[in-house]
Design a protein around this motif. Structure first.
Motif, PDB file in Angstrom:
ATOM      1  N   TRP A  30       0.814  -1.208   0.000  1.00 48.27           N
ATOM      2  CA  TRP A  30       0.000   0.000   0.000  1.00 48.27           C
ATOM      3  C   TRP A  30       0.852   1.265   0.000  1.00 48.27           C
ATOM      4  O   TRP A  30       0.321   2.358  -0.134  1.00 48.27           O
ATOM      5  CB  TRP A  30      -0.920   0.008   1.219  1.00 48.27           C
ATOM      6  N   SER A  33       0.265   3.718  -3.673  1.00 43.26           N
ATOM      7  CA  SER A  33      -1.124   3.363  -3.951  1.00 43.26           C
ATOM      8  C   SER A  33      -1.552   3.622  -5.400  1.00 43.26           C
ATOM      9  O   SER A  33      -2.703   3.393  -5.745  1.00 43.26           O
ATOM     10  CB  SER A  33      -2.052   4.102  -2.994  1.00 43.26           C
ATOM     11  N   GLU A  34      -0.651   4.046  -6.265  1.00 42.87           N
ATOM     12  CA  GLU A  34      -1.021   4.386  -7.631  1.00 42.87           C
ATOM     13  C   GLU A  34      -1.670   3.233  -8.377  1.00 42.87           C
ATOM     14  O   GLU A  34      -2.555   3.437  -9.196  1.00 42.87           O
ATOM     15  CB  GLU A  34       0.199   4.886  -8.408  1.00 42.87           C
ATOM     16  N   SER A  35      -1.253   2.000  -8.112  1.00 46.12           N
ATOM     17  CA  SER A  35      -1.799   0.859  -8.842  1.00 46.12           C
ATOM     18  C   SER A  35      -3.012   0.237  -8.164  1.00 46.12           C
ATOM     19  O   SER A  35      -3.590  -0.717  -8.673  1.00 46.12           O
ATOM     20  CB  SER A  35      -0.711  -0.206  -9.026  1.00 46.12           C
ATOM     21  N   ILE A  36      -3.433   0.770  -7.022  1.00 44.25           N
ATOM     22  CA  ILE A  36      -4.565   0.207  -6.295  1.00 44.25           C
ATOM     23  C   ILE A  36      -5.869   0.664  -6.950  1.00 44.25           C
ATOM     24  O   ILE A  36      -6.077   1.841  -7.198  1.00 44.25           O
ATOM     25  CB  ILE A  36      -4.513   0.599  -4.805  1.00 44.25           C
ATOM     26  N   VAL A  37      -6.740  -0.307  -7.211  1.00 47.31           N
ATOM     27  CA  VAL A  37      -7.999  -0.036  -7.892  1.00 47.31           C
ATOM     28  C   VAL A  37      -9.130   0.091  -6.874  1.00 47.31           C
ATOM     29  O   VAL A  37      -9.269  -0.736  -5.976  1.00 47.31           O
ATOM     30  CB  VAL A  37      -8.327  -1.154  -8.910  1.00 47.31           C
ATOM     31  N   GLY A  45      -8.419  -2.015  -3.424  1.00 48.17           N
ATOM     32  CA  GLY A  45      -7.248  -2.883  -3.378  1.00 48.17           C
ATOM     33  C   GLY A  45      -7.593  -4.205  -2.727  1.00 48.17           C
ATOM     34  O   GLY A  45      -8.606  -4.826  -3.049  1.00 48.17           O
ATOM     35  N   GLY A 106      -4.664   5.843  -5.833  1.00 52.21           N
ATOM     36  CA  GLY A 106      -5.358   4.876  -6.673  1.00 52.21           C
ATOM     37  C   GLY A 106      -6.561   5.504  -7.363  1.00 52.21           C
ATOM     38  O   GLY A 106      -6.947   6.640  -7.080  1.00 52.21           O
ATOM     39  N   ARG A 107      -7.150   4.726  -8.279  1.00 53.78           N
ATOM     40  CA  ARG A 107      -8.278   5.216  -9.069  1.00 53.78           C
ATOM     41  C   ARG A 107      -9.263   4.089  -9.338  1.00 53.78           C
ATOM     42  O   ARG A 107      -8.925   2.928  -9.221  1.00 53.78           O
ATOM     43  CB  ARG A 107      -7.792   5.756 -10.418  1.00 53.78           C
ATOM     44  N   GLY A 113     -10.147   9.441  -9.350  1.00 52.61           N
ATOM     45  CA  GLY A 113      -9.338   9.414  -8.139  1.00 52.61           C
ATOM     46  C   GLY A 113      -9.253  10.808  -7.560  1.00 52.61           C
ATOM     47  O   GLY A 113     -10.027  11.712  -7.921  1.00 52.61           O
TER      48      GLY A 113
END
Length: 168
Positions: A30, A33-37, A45, A106-107, A113
């Motif tokens: 975490w 967090s850029e890749s957390i959906v 996530g 994330g987004r 986001g």
């Protein structure tokens, strides 16, 4: 409902009030967090519908702060300020909803986001179930069937709250 708007506003206020406390970092996955959906109604996530508070702390570690409040809607919120995540418990110790705010990066799969505009949200999801001005420069857009609320400050998203659908 007015209670949902109040919960979102109280969550945001609580997050800003406790922002300076730090106990233990959240899980390494975490930290960026850029890749957390963000999946409305389902997950943010690895935090998903049906998880217990114990599973959350196993996944993310101890929160920076646990909000203690007289309001049952926000009492016991696990606040991970270092990653911009707050976990709101429901009955039986099962997570009811999760909120994210900066520095969360994330987004949703639609690209919504932190910093997204009202127009971006409406383009992605259509007209909201309800929209409510909570202060002159702050608004909440609710999408009840999806299980998501977006709070906008000065026209830009600064809080997303995902309410998990029942896992019966």
């Amino acid at each position: 409902m007015n209670t949902q708007v109040a919960v979102a506003a109280l969550l945001a206020a609580a997050a800003f009030l406790v922002g300076g406390c730090s106990k233990q970092s959240a899980h390494d996955s975490w930290s960026s967090s850029e890749s957390i959906v963000v999946e409305p109604g389902v997950a943010i996530g690895s935090v998903h519908s049906g998880m217990t508070i114990e599973q959350i702390t196993a996944e993310l570690g101890q929160p920076n702060q646990t909000v203690v409040s007289a309001s049952p809607e926000i009492n016991g919120v696990l606040d991970y300020t270092n990653i911009g995540l707050s976990v709101i418990p429901g009955g039986g110790g099962v997570v009811r909803s999760v909120g994210v705010r900066p520095p969360f990066a994330g987004r949703t799969k639609e690209g919504i986001g932190m910093g997204a505009s009202r127009a971006d949200i409406i383009k992605a999801y259509g007209e909201p179930t309800a929209a409510k001005q909570i202060q002159p420069d702050s608004e909440v857009l609710r999408y009840d069937p999806l299980g998501v609320r977006f709070q906008l400050q000065d026209g830009k998203v600064d809080l997303i709250v995902v309410t998990f659908k029942d896992t019966k």
